[in-house]
Design a protein around this motif. Structure first.
Motif, short mmCIF file in Angstrom:
data_model
loop_
_atom_site.label_atom_id
_atom_site.label_comp_id
_atom_site.label_asym_id
_atom_site.label_seq_id
_atom_site.Cartn_x
_atom_site.Cartn_y
_atom_site.Cartn_z
N ARG A 154 0.83 -1.21 0.00
CA ARG A 154 0.00 0.00 0.00
C ARG A 154 0.86 1.26 0.00
NH1 ARG A 154 -3.19 -3.34 3.34
NH2 ARG A 154 -2.23 -2.51 5.22
N ILE B 28 -1.79 -2.77 -6.21
CA ILE B 28 -2.19 -3.87 -5.33
C ILE B 28 -2.60 -5.11 -6.13
CG2 ILE B 28 -3.96 -4.62 -3.69
CD1 ILE B 28 -3.84 -1.92 -2.39
N ILE C 3 -4.08 -8.72 0.42
CA ILE C 3 -3.87 -7.29 0.65
C ILE C 3 -5.21 -6.58 0.60
CG2 ILE C 3 -2.56 -5.24 -0.02
CD1 ILE C 3 -0.79 -7.09 -1.73
#
Length: 364
Positions: free
Chosen positions: A104, A124, A145
């Motif tokens: 991130r 991502i 994620i």
């Protein structure tokens, strides 16, 4: 301490070290297992321990790096472009050491002025795809994620002074008619075709003459977004329009070659965009991009204006989950003031309603 799972929010993580004969053979773990249950997390711990012990005893190859994992991944051209920016940043990092927090942060570093949706799409998602593909090959642990929260999205929009999710406006028959009056016959037919069938612009411009079955009033739409190619019905009016369009052979400007005949005469989904904007300007109407005028207009017309049930409308537009188009493609067109008026109207006209008493209870 040996690897053991622990819960962190809604997911399960692992902590500890892998040991052999009571001696640690790895560094300390504090990593997501990707499991949503304790049993799944324990399984991950046991598999990771077996893998590390095997490596310790047999001298298996060193942990795979992200750059090596990219070579295993069958990236599409657009994904490859995203990965070209990512690999210089984390290419030499072993996949097992890449953390969600690191990913991130990398998204914000690479695209500081972009929206959180762009961060997810261009950083991502490709990183997850590469690492999880390597996991399928038995090369590294999987990774999960999470995206960005609504609060993070709003904060980033404020920082860049731009909305990332502006409200789309759907097309309508009135808009289509005005647009068509100032567009070429091919562009006008393309806009009406997308509005009638809910086809994406990439599917529409890819149509070839043999994809049209005028006798059966149907067209074979190409595969898109995970859905297979399939026959889609068209109206007699649309069949007449298509029958009166002589197929064109567009030029592939990138390769400098002439392509096979296309129904609407465009080489790709970008082909009609300039003329599309010009037609909007000449017609004096609001600019609606093809997806808004077509697919969004298609579903709003059926669901909101015509009142068709969501199951039938979703099936007509080839959505597998009826909840998705209701959430994204159905646009409210009733002013808020009219909604308030409807609430008051229902109160006044409800059956058996008694007159309201005065404030003083009727006393003089």
């Amino acid at each position: 301490m040996p690897l053991e799972p622990y819960q962190r929010g809604t997911s399960w993580w692992a902590r500890g070290r892998v040991e052999y004969s009571g001696i640690p053979i790895t560094g300390y773990y504090r990593r997501s297992t990707g499991a949503s249950s304790e049993a799944g997390a324990w399984q991950w711990c046991r598999e990771e321990e077996e893998r590390q012990v095997r490596r310790h005893l047999l001298g298996e190859d060193s942990p795979i790096t992200f750059a090596e994992a990219v070579l295993l991944y069958p990236a599409k051209p657009k994904e490859a472009g995203y990965l070209l920016k990512i690999v210089p940043e984390i290419g030499e990092t072993p996949c097992a050491q890449i953390t969600p927090r690191q990913v991130r942060a990398l998204a914000q570093k690479l695209y500081p002025a972009a929206s959180t949706d762009t961060w997810v799409r261009q950083v991502i998602t490709p990183i997850k795809a590469v690492i999880n593909n390597a996991h399928d090959e038995g090369k590294c642990p999987p990774i999960r994620i999470k995206g960005f929260s609504t609060a993070e999205r709003v904060a980033q929009d404020k920082a860049r002074n731009k909305l990332s999710r502006p409200e789309r406006r759907p097309g309508s028959w009135e808009w289509i008619d005005q647009f068509s009056a100032h567009a070429s016959p091919y562009l006008a037919a393309l806009a009406e075709f997308m509005f009638e069938t809910g086809a994406r612009i990439g599917q529409a411009v890819a149509l070839r003459p043999h994809d049209i079955d005028l006798k059966q009033l149907r067209v074979m739409l190409p595969a898109s977004k995970g859905h297979p190619a399939q026959w889609v019905s068209i109206s007699p009016e649309m069949a007449i329009k298509l029958a009166n369009l002589p197929p064109k052979r567009p030029k592939d400007r990138r390769r400098g070659t002439i392509m096979d005949p296309r129904v609407f005469g465009y080489a790709g989904h970008n082909g009609p965009l300039k003329a599309w904007r010009t037609a909007c300007t000449n017609a004096g109407i609001d600019y609606l991009p093809p997806h808004s005028a077509g697919r969004h207009g298609f579903y709003t017309e059926l669901r909101v204006r015509q009142g068709l049930d969501p199951i039938t409308a979703a099936k007509a537009g080839r959505w597998a989950n009826p909840a998705l188009p209701d959430r994204i493609y159905a646009h409210n067109e009733t002013p808020d003031s009219e909604v308030r008026a409807l609430i008051r109207t229902s109160r006044v006209h409800r059956p058996g309603r008694k007159p309201l008493k005065s404030m003083n209870g009727g006393r003089k």
